[in-house]
Design a protein around this motif. Structure first.
Motif, PDB file in Angstrom:
ATOM      1  N   THR A  38       0.831  -1.210   0.000  1.00 10.75           N
ATOM      2  CA  THR A  38       0.000   0.000   0.000  1.00 10.75           C
ATOM      3  C   THR A  38       0.864   1.258   0.000  1.00 10.75           C
ATOM      4  OG1 THR A  38      -1.780  -1.132   1.185  1.00 10.75           O
ATOM      5  CG2 THR A  38      -1.760   1.277   1.268  1.00 10.75           C
ATOM      6  N   SER A  39       1.944   1.237   0.759  1.00  7.90           N
ATOM      7  CA  SER A  39       2.784   2.419   0.909  1.00  7.90           C
ATOM      8  C   SER A  39       3.727   2.643  -0.271  1.00  7.90           C
ATOM      9  CB  SER A  39       3.614   2.313   2.194  1.00  7.90           C
ATOM     10  OG  SER A  39       2.787   2.263   3.335  1.00  7.90           O
ATOM     11  N   ARG A  43       4.782   4.113  -6.190  1.00  8.83           N
ATOM     12  CA  ARG A  43       6.028   4.797  -6.519  1.00  8.83           C
ATOM     13  C   ARG A  43       7.034   3.855  -7.153  1.00  8.83           C
ATOM     14  NH1 ARG A  43      10.463   5.286  -3.601  1.00  8.83           N
ATOM     15  NH2 ARG A  43       9.455   4.897  -1.592  1.00  8.83           N
ATOM     16  N   LEU A  44       7.124   2.617  -6.644  1.00  9.23           N
ATOM     17  CA  LEU A  44       8.057   1.656  -7.213  1.00  9.23           C
ATOM     18  C   LEU A  44       7.699   1.332  -8.657  1.00  9.23           C
ATOM     19  CD1 LEU A  44       8.499  -0.779  -4.192  1.00  9.23           C
ATOM     20  CD2 LEU A  44      10.186   0.841  -5.093  1.00  9.23           C
ATOM     21  N   GLN A  50      11.112   3.787 -15.301  1.00  7.30           N
ATOM     22  CA  GLN A  50      12.229   4.631 -15.723  1.00  7.30           C
ATOM     23  C   GLN A  50      13.477   3.810 -16.015  1.00  7.30           C
ATOM     24  OE1 GLN A  50      12.814   7.793 -12.896  1.00  7.30           O
ATOM     25  NE2 GLN A  50      10.699   8.511 -13.052  1.00  7.30           N
ATOM     26  N   ALA A  51      13.546   2.609 -15.462  1.00  9.38           N
ATOM     27  CA  ALA A  51      14.684   1.712 -15.717  1.00  9.38           C
ATOM     28  C   ALA A  51      14.420   0.786 -16.896  1.00  9.38           C
ATOM     29  CB  ALA A  51      14.998   0.900 -14.473  1.00  9.38           C
ATOM     30  N   GLU A 172      10.220  -1.379   1.136  1.00  7.07           N
ATOM     31  CA  GLU A 172      10.352  -1.118  -0.295  1.00  7.07           C
ATOM     32  C   GLU A 172      11.085  -2.254  -0.999  1.00  7.07           C
ATOM     33  OE1 GLU A 172      13.130   1.986  -2.555  1.00  7.07           O
ATOM     34  OE2 GLU A 172      11.441   2.964  -1.534  1.00  7.07           O
ATOM     35  N   LEU A 173      12.227  -2.659  -0.443  1.00  9.47           N
ATOM     36  CA  LEU A 173      12.998  -3.740  -1.049  1.00  9.47           C
ATOM     37  C   LEU A 173      12.220  -5.051  -1.032  1.00  9.47           C
ATOM     38  CD1 LEU A 173      15.562  -4.908  -2.265  1.00  9.47           C
ATOM     39  CD2 LEU A 173      16.497  -5.127   0.054  1.00  9.47           C
ATOM     40  N   TYR A 174      11.477  -5.296   0.034  1.00  9.99           N
ATOM     41  CA  TYR A 174      10.721  -6.543   0.146  1.00  9.99           C
ATOM     42  C   TYR A 174       9.675  -6.633  -0.969  1.00  9.99           C
ATOM     43  CZ  TYR A 174       8.873 -10.596   2.692  1.00  9.99           C
ATOM     44  OH  TYR A 174       8.488 -11.862   3.071  1.00  9.99           O
TER      45      TYR A 174
END
Length: 258
Positions: A38-39, A43-44, A50-51, A172-174
């Protein structure tokens, strides 16, 4: 008899006919994972676009530099062997000194070439990704019977041999790791280096540890992999020799080792 037959049919249907829950669905059963999505997912999603890829096609690779206290996240599209650096996460805390982990209780962070081998959505340190330490190289080189284990990238900001990122960055990484595994990436590489092993970085290690030739020989072997990845931006193909050294294969433009 009819009851037993009915139970058998039901078990058969459950095992072979009914759709199984995906890895991502299993992870999303846990509140911390749902909150992370959710958080951070919106954004990710933009970040990976972009990558040159998407969350649905992304593969990941991680590189840790112990001295610099940095964890780099690299991503690629499923149709390309070449990784692009997406983010650099600060490592919140470290333990031990330069050099590989060789036994239980030495407080060392490993050095070498590893993979994420487990996901823990209910970690004591928020969320965590397990590393397959000790690998065959560690076992071949270490003279000790108990090499230790349970090395993780995790939340929080305390550690004994692990890589803590703080809870927000770990969330984020998870999410990215779950997406990569859900996309079919079975091997999620994690490369651990004592420092950046470019020409200048390795020269500093040589000057500082000239009295430890065996350690420098080990780092020289890691530098082979470091330089090969930095030149090709492709996941390393390697075998581990009986003496614990890594032997690397060159990769073609297709990303397939000869």
């Amino acid at each position: 008899m009819k009851t037993l037959l009915a139970m058998f049919v039901l078990l058969l249907a459950h095992t072979y006919l009914l759709p199984r829950q995906s890895f991502k669905e299993e992870q999303l059963k846990f509140s911390r994972v749902r909150e992370a999505y959710t958080s951070y997912e919106p954004r990710l999603r933009q970040d990976v676009l972009q990558a040159g890829t998407s969350l649905e096609r992304m593969q990941i690779l991680l590189i840790a530099f112990k001295e610099e206290k940095e964890l780099e996240l690299w991503v690629r599209d499923q149709d390309s062997p070449v990784y692009q650096k997406l983010k650099t996460y600060p490592i919140c805390a470290t333990s031990g000194i330069s050099g590989p982990k060789r036994q239980s209780g030495d407080r060392q962070i490993p050095e070498g070439f590893y993979e994420i081998d487990r996901f823990n959505p209910v970690s004591n340190y928020f969320l965590s990704l397990g590393i397959n330490y000790p690998n065959a190289s560690d076992k071949a080189i270490s003279p000790h019977a108990n090499l230790g284990g349970d090395i993780f990238i995790h939340g929080g900001c305390s550690t004994i041999g692990c890589l803590p990122l703080t809870d927000p960055l770990m969330a984020e990484l998870y999410v990215l790791a779950v997406e990569a595994r859900a996309n079919g990436q079975r091997s999620l590489p994690v490369y651990f280096f004592p420092s950046r092993l470019d020409k200048e970085g390795f020269a500093r290690l040589q000057a500082r540890y000239q009295a430890q030739p065996e350690l420098l020989l080990f780092w020289k072997n890691l530098k082979e992999g470091h330089d090969l990845f930095m030149a090709s931006r492709q996941a390393l193909h390697y075998s581990i020799q009986k003496n614990g050294q890594y032997r690397f294969s060159q990769v073609h433009a297709s990303g397939i080792a000869p």
